[in-house]
Scaffold this active site. Sequence first.
Site, PDB file in Angstrom:
ATOM      1  N   ARG A  19       0.810  -1.222   0.000  1.00  0.00           N
ATOM      2  CA  ARG A  19       0.000   0.000   0.000  1.00  0.00           C
ATOM      3  C   ARG A  19       0.845   1.276   0.000  1.00  0.00           C
ATOM      4  O   ARG A  19       0.482   2.275   0.626  1.00  0.00           O
ATOM      5  CB  ARG A  19      -0.965   0.005   1.179  1.00  0.00           C
ATOM      6  CG  ARG A  19      -1.999  -1.088   1.090  1.00  0.00           C
ATOM      7  CD  ARG A  19      -2.981  -0.995   2.203  1.00  0.00           C
ATOM      8  NE  ARG A  19      -3.997  -2.033   2.038  1.00  0.00           N
ATOM      9  CZ  ARG A  19      -5.026  -2.180   2.824  1.00  0.00           C
ATOM     10  NH1 ARG A  19      -5.209  -1.371   3.827  1.00  0.00           N
ATOM     11  NH2 ARG A  19      -5.892  -3.137   2.616  1.00  0.00           N
ATOM     12  N   SER A  70     -11.316   0.401  -0.574  1.00  0.00           N
ATOM     13  CA  SER A  70     -11.124   0.548   0.860  1.00  0.00           C
ATOM     14  C   SER A  70     -10.708   1.990   1.153  1.00  0.00           C
ATOM     15  O   SER A  70      -9.744   2.488   0.587  1.00  0.00           O
ATOM     16  CB  SER A  70     -10.049  -0.428   1.331  1.00  0.00           C
ATOM     17  OG  SER A  70      -9.815  -0.286   2.695  1.00  0.00           O
ATOM     18  N   GLU A 140      -6.933   6.062   3.056  1.00  0.00           N
ATOM     19  CA  GLU A 140      -6.105   5.290   2.143  1.00  0.00           C
ATOM     20  C   GLU A 140      -6.215   5.889   0.747  1.00  0.00           C
ATOM     21  O   GLU A 140      -5.287   5.820  -0.047  1.00  0.00           O
ATOM     22  CB  GLU A 140      -6.580   3.840   2.144  1.00  0.00           C
ATOM     23  CG  GLU A 140      -5.741   2.912   1.354  1.00  0.00           C
ATOM     24  CD  GLU A 140      -6.017   1.464   1.694  1.00  0.00           C
ATOM     25  OE1 GLU A 140      -5.079   0.680   1.519  1.00  0.00           O
ATOM     26  OE2 GLU A 140      -7.116   1.118   2.117  1.00  0.00           O
TER      27      GLU A 140
END
Length: 144
Positions: A19, A70, A140
């Site tokens: 990520r 997400s 995110e």
Amino acid sequence: IENGELKRAVGDEHAFSYRHSIFCNEPLKVITKTKIDLKRADRADIKALTDDYTNRRKTKQPLKYPSAGSVFKRPEGHFAGALIEKCGLKGFSVGGAQVSELHAGFIINTGGATAEDVKRLIDHIQKTVFKTFGVMLECEICIL
């Protein structure tokens, strides 16, 4: 583009990890083209792996609605979706933006959601989770 010029990044220059990449810290850097080198593998093994990932996504993610995926990073020692759910926010909405009832870590567009709806919902989630658990959820997704 840096100062209006295209730049080329190769291999480790991207700083890819779980990520993360250079694009996370510098949102004005944009990927315009990519080349990916893949490794050969058995077709049946690839299909089995792909089918497994697809089935898991179908049961755990709200694929019936548009979303940005997400929304929050996993805070240390917690799961963002579980914290949001424990706050009773599943199904909570602002305009057309709604906390998914399938997975509380996703904000879905139930129809006509604006960027402002999504931003206001994110703010509400962050404030509610912080007030309840003392955990500040970090986005995110990158909001420009």
